[in-house]
Write an enzyme that holds these catalytic residues in place. Structure first.
Site, mmCIF file in Angstrom:
data_model
loop_
_atom_site.group_PDB
_atom_site.id
_atom_site.type_symbol
_atom_site.label_atom_id
_atom_site.label_comp_id
_atom_site.label_asym_id
_atom_site.label_seq_id
_atom_site.Cartn_x
_atom_site.Cartn_y
_atom_site.Cartn_z
ATOM 1 C CG ASP A 16 64.563 28.923 13.494
ATOM 2 O OD1 ASP A 16 65.553 29.056 12.742
ATOM 3 O OD2 ASP A 16 64.171 29.830 14.246
ATOM 4 C CD GLN A 17 60.690 26.637 7.624
ATOM 5 O OE1 GLN A 17 60.342 27.780 7.368
ATOM 6 N NE2 GLN A 17 59.995 25.583 7.258
#
Length: 139
Positions: A16-17
């Site tokens: 994810d980020q």
């Protein structure tokens, strides 16, 4: 107890980020572990599906203990935790390459007819498979 091991190379797309593995991807790895266990026990899920039987997950429990990141390898360990004529509970642990326990989980699976989703007895329909699981659980 027989414990199967599956190594998964963590891909960038699975993060994810924050740069850690997105939580839902672990569920996919649990399936890879289940498949590895079934194969190692000499059984065939494909054959079961060809006979019109599927094994959906009825319950999923996951405990996230340590983040995993792109570039690492995940070691998925899978075993038969519990078994009765209608349900199988699989146990899982996922480790990083340093041996740190990152995930613990279990899934409860049942057998159903593919066309109706009506439950069937695992022990009655697949007695040989059931016996293999009994032995794998006891070891």
């Amino acid at each position: 107890m027989h414990i199967a091991e599956k190594i998964v190379e963590i891909r960038y797309a699975e993060t994810d980020q924050m740069g850690v593995v997105y939580h839902a991807n672990y569920v996919i790895w649990l399936e890879l572990g289940r498949t590895q266990l079934i194969d190692e026990l000499g059984l065939s899920y494909v054959q079961m599906e060809e006979e019109g039987i599927v094994s959906p997950v009825l319950d999923l429990q996951v405990q996230y203990r340590k983040a995993m990141r792109y570039g690492e390898k995940a070691i998925v360990k899978t075993w038969v935790e519990a078994l009765n004529p209608l349900r199988v509970v699989y146990g899982y642990e996922i480790y990083n390459e340093q041996g740190d326990l990152c995930i613990t989980a279990n899934t409860t699976n049942i057998l159903v007819k593919k066309d109706t989703f009506r439950p069937v007895s695992f022990k009655k329909l697949y007695p040989e498979w059931y016996e293999v699981y009994e032995q794998a659980k006891k070891q």
